[in-house]
Design a protein around this motif. Sequence first.
Motif, PDB file in Angstrom:
ATOM      1  N   PRO A 117      -9.782 -20.428  -3.213  1.00 25.60           N
ATOM      2  CA  PRO A 117     -10.393 -19.107  -3.157  1.00 25.60           C
ATOM      3  C   PRO A 117      -9.417 -18.085  -2.593  1.00 25.60           C
ATOM      4  N   LEU A 118      -9.607 -16.839  -2.980  1.00 27.39           N
ATOM      5  CA  LEU A 118      -8.800 -15.733  -2.483  1.00 27.39           C
ATOM      6  C   LEU A 118      -9.649 -14.926  -1.516  1.00 27.39           C
ATOM      7  N   HIS A 119      -9.205 -14.843  -0.282  1.00 27.27           N
ATOM      8  CA  HIS A 119      -9.937 -14.127   0.762  1.00 27.27           C
ATOM      9  C   HIS A 119      -9.160 -12.853   1.081  1.00 27.27           C
ATOM     10  N   ILE A 120      -9.699 -11.704   0.643  1.00 30.94           N
ATOM     11  CA  ILE A 120      -9.037 -10.415   0.843  1.00 30.94           C
ATOM     12  C   ILE A 120      -9.606  -9.772   2.098  1.00 30.94           C
ATOM     13  N   LEU A 121      -8.748  -9.599   3.089  1.00 36.44           N
ATOM     14  CA  LEU A 121      -9.164  -8.984   4.342  1.00 36.44           C
ATOM     15  C   LEU A 121      -8.734  -7.524   4.347  1.00 36.44           C
ATOM     16  N   ARG A 122      -9.690  -6.625   4.361  1.00 36.95           N
ATOM     17  CA  ARG A 122      -9.387  -5.207   4.427  1.00 36.95           C
ATOM     18  C   ARG A 122      -9.351  -4.810   5.902  1.00 36.95           C
ATOM     19  N   LEU A 123      -8.139  -4.611   6.399  1.00 37.48           N
ATOM     20  CA  LEU A 123      -7.945  -4.344   7.813  1.00 37.48           C
ATOM     21  C   LEU A 123      -8.509  -2.975   8.178  1.00 37.48           C
ATOM     22  N   PRO A 124      -8.885  -2.780   9.431  1.00 37.03           N
ATOM     23  CA  PRO A 124      -9.567  -1.545   9.803  1.00 37.03           C
ATOM     24  C   PRO A 124      -8.676  -0.318   9.666  1.00 37.03           C
ATOM     25  N   GLY A 125      -9.322   0.824   9.384  1.00 32.52           N
ATOM     26  CA  GLY A 125      -8.608   2.090   9.257  1.00 32.52           C
ATOM     27  C   GLY A 125      -9.172   2.935   8.125  1.00 32.52           C
ATOM     28  N   ASP A 126      -8.761   4.195   8.070  1.00 36.36           N
ATOM     29  CA  ASP A 126      -9.221   5.147   7.061  1.00 36.36           C
ATOM     30  C   ASP A 126      -8.329   5.056   5.833  1.00 36.36           C
ATOM     31  N   ARG A 127      -8.894   4.678   4.697  1.00 31.22           N
ATOM     32  CA  ARG A 127      -8.142   4.531   3.451  1.00 31.22           C
ATOM     33  C   ARG A 127      -8.210   5.772   2.560  1.00 31.22           C
ATOM     34  N   THR A 128      -8.767   6.854   3.060  1.00 26.55           N
ATOM     35  CA  THR A 128      -9.006   8.035   2.232  1.00 26.55           C
ATOM     36  C   THR A 128      -7.726   8.520   1.559  1.00 26.55           C
ATOM     37  N   ASN A 129      -6.663   8.648   2.321  1.00 29.34           N
ATOM     38  CA  ASN A 129      -5.405   9.173   1.796  1.00 29.34           C
ATOM     39  C   ASN A 129      -4.309   8.114   1.737  1.00 29.34           C
ATOM     40  N   ALA A 130      -4.675   6.857   1.776  1.00 24.89           N
ATOM     41  CA  ALA A 130      -3.670   5.785   1.760  1.00 24.89           C
ATOM     42  C   ALA A 130      -3.053   5.667   0.371  1.00 24.89           C
ATOM     43  N   ALA A 177      -4.751  -0.666   5.903  1.00 26.43           N
ATOM     44  CA  ALA A 177      -5.445   0.584   5.609  1.00 26.43           C
ATOM     45  C   ALA A 177      -4.498   1.700   5.212  1.00 26.43           C
ATOM     46  N   HIS A 178      -3.285   1.724   5.760  1.00 26.96           N
ATOM     47  CA  HIS A 178      -2.437   2.904   5.614  1.00 26.96           C
ATOM     48  C   HIS A 178      -1.700   2.958   4.280  1.00 26.96           C
ATOM     49  N   SER A 179      -1.505   1.829   3.619  1.00 29.46           N
ATOM     50  CA  SER A 179      -0.833   1.818   2.321  1.00 29.46           C
ATOM     51  C   SER A 179      -1.049   0.476   1.648  1.00 29.46           C
ATOM     52  N   GLU A 213     -13.619  -8.714   2.357  1.00 28.41           N
ATOM     53  CA  GLU A 213     -14.263  -8.585   3.649  1.00 28.41           C
ATOM     54  C   GLU A 213     -13.610  -7.445   4.422  1.00 28.41           C
ATOM     55  N   ASP A 214     -14.430  -6.484   4.838  1.00 29.62           N
ATOM     56  CA  ASP A 214     -13.957  -5.442   5.748  1.00 29.62           C
ATOM     57  C   ASP A 214     -14.041  -5.988   7.162  1.00 29.62           C
ATOM     58  N   VAL A 215     -12.927  -5.935   7.877  1.00 30.08           N
ATOM     59  CA  VAL A 215     -12.884  -6.524   9.211  1.00 30.08           C
ATOM     60  C   VAL A 215     -12.643  -5.437  10.252  1.00 30.08           C
ATOM     61  N   ASP A 216     -13.101  -5.686  11.457  1.00 33.41           N
ATOM     62  CA  ASP A 216     -12.931  -4.763  12.571  1.00 33.41           C
ATOM     63  C   ASP A 216     -12.009  -5.393  13.615  1.00 33.41           C
ATOM     64  N   GLY A 217     -11.658  -4.593  14.588  1.00 31.03           N
ATOM     65  CA  GLY A 217     -10.853  -5.107  15.686  1.00 31.03           C
ATOM     66  C   GLY A 217      -9.363  -4.954  15.443  1.00 31.03           C
ATOM     67  N   ASP A 218      -8.597  -5.485  16.353  1.00 34.57           N
ATOM     68  CA  ASP A 218      -7.150  -5.379  16.291  1.00 34.57           C
ATOM     69  C   ASP A 218      -6.610  -6.106  15.059  1.00 34.57           C
ATOM     70  N   PRO A 219      -5.789  -5.423  14.212  1.00 28.29           N
ATOM     71  CA  PRO A 219      -5.307  -6.065  12.979  1.00 28.29           C
ATOM     72  C   PRO A 219      -4.486  -7.321  13.228  1.00 28.29           C
ATOM     73  N   ILE A 220      -3.676  -7.336  14.268  1.00 31.83           N
ATOM     74  CA  ILE A 220      -2.846  -8.510  14.530  1.00 31.83           C
ATOM     75  C   ILE A 220      -3.712  -9.694  14.934  1.00 31.83           C
ATOM     76  N   VAL A 221      -4.672  -9.453  15.819  1.00 33.77           N
ATOM     77  CA  VAL A 221      -5.578 -10.525  16.242  1.00 33.77           C
ATOM     78  C   VAL A 221      -6.365 -11.045  15.042  1.00 33.77           C
TER      79      VAL A 221
END
Length: 348
Positions: free
Chosen positions: A169-182, A148-150, A207-215
């Motif tokens: 297939p390409l599975h793009i995981l968008r990790l949680p966080g605010d991307r407004t100013n990334a 999310a941060h950059s 896919e937008d995912v929730d939870g801990d990014p490392i997990v």
Amino acid sequence: MRPTLDVGHTRTVAADDRIPVLVYDDGSPGGAIAFDRALDVAARIVVAMTPASPNHTRNVAAADHAGTPVHVVVLGAGDDVHDAICRCADESIHLAFVPRPAEHPGRYVRRIVQAAGECQQAGHGVLAVSVVHPDATVTGPVVELDPAHSDSGFAALFAAGLAGTLGRPLHILRLPGDRTNAPVRDPQALDRARRFITDHDVAAFDEDVDGDPIVTARYHADGASSVVLALGGFTVHGRKPTAPSEIPDAVLRTPDGEIAHSLVADAPADIVLVLDAIHLEHGHVARSAAIGAAVGAITVGVLARGAAGLVAAGSGVGVAILAYQAVHHHLDRLDESGTAGGVATQGA
């Protein structure tokens, strides 16, 4: 465990599409596995090996059977993955295969980052490093982690090319966080990735995912053929007083650094680290102050003939060549303009 997606066989790499690669043979069984991965794509191989590696005879025989020229460089006593990867600049090589570390994964990642910076200092504009896992599946999707941060932009481009070449297939995981100013450190590379996916019919899933990014990253790595992660966009100041030749632990305390550390340590997949815009400054952290690094990472199937521009690509592995050439072309333009990114600062 994540379900695997079997969508066809890996495409054969034509002779004209193969490239020179470097292999770090640390003398472990993993060094032999990394060598085998390299044989799949190599026009020639430079093996940077520890003295008296038990893999030497076996590796040379395998290369001879495949008809692949091999040049062996014996590392000095005490040399490690950093010293092996630094050979890429001397040999004009942009792709390195290294075995998964048996211990101290944090130090291993930091040494790769430092080597990439030193290669850039030597004028080597792009470097690809694949940390090879011995039990990685070949039937799963390519997973791209989008923090999310950059966003580097290069990670997206390499992931798209890899998926297109492997027919996965390409599975793009968008990790949680605010991307407004990334920030996006290279918007043109990101745009090329999007156009590449469309133009070459890559089966891509966001896919937008929730939870801990490392997990989350660890969960989706289980069953993936490879995981692509960007790591960069920061400046490292100072040095560790106990190890003045190394970059500090702070590198791994960034969000991306923590994920990279965890995946290299434990994930059952090949981990593709995309390092860009890393500045190493002061002391003995690097060979000189203010090193700018723009480092790409690719794994089996993401290839180039060394051309610097975009060209019309044919069938088969041509899709990956197009993606890699886009990265190579853009890095050449960055070198010409003298620009480099940097969005954070880390100290010793």
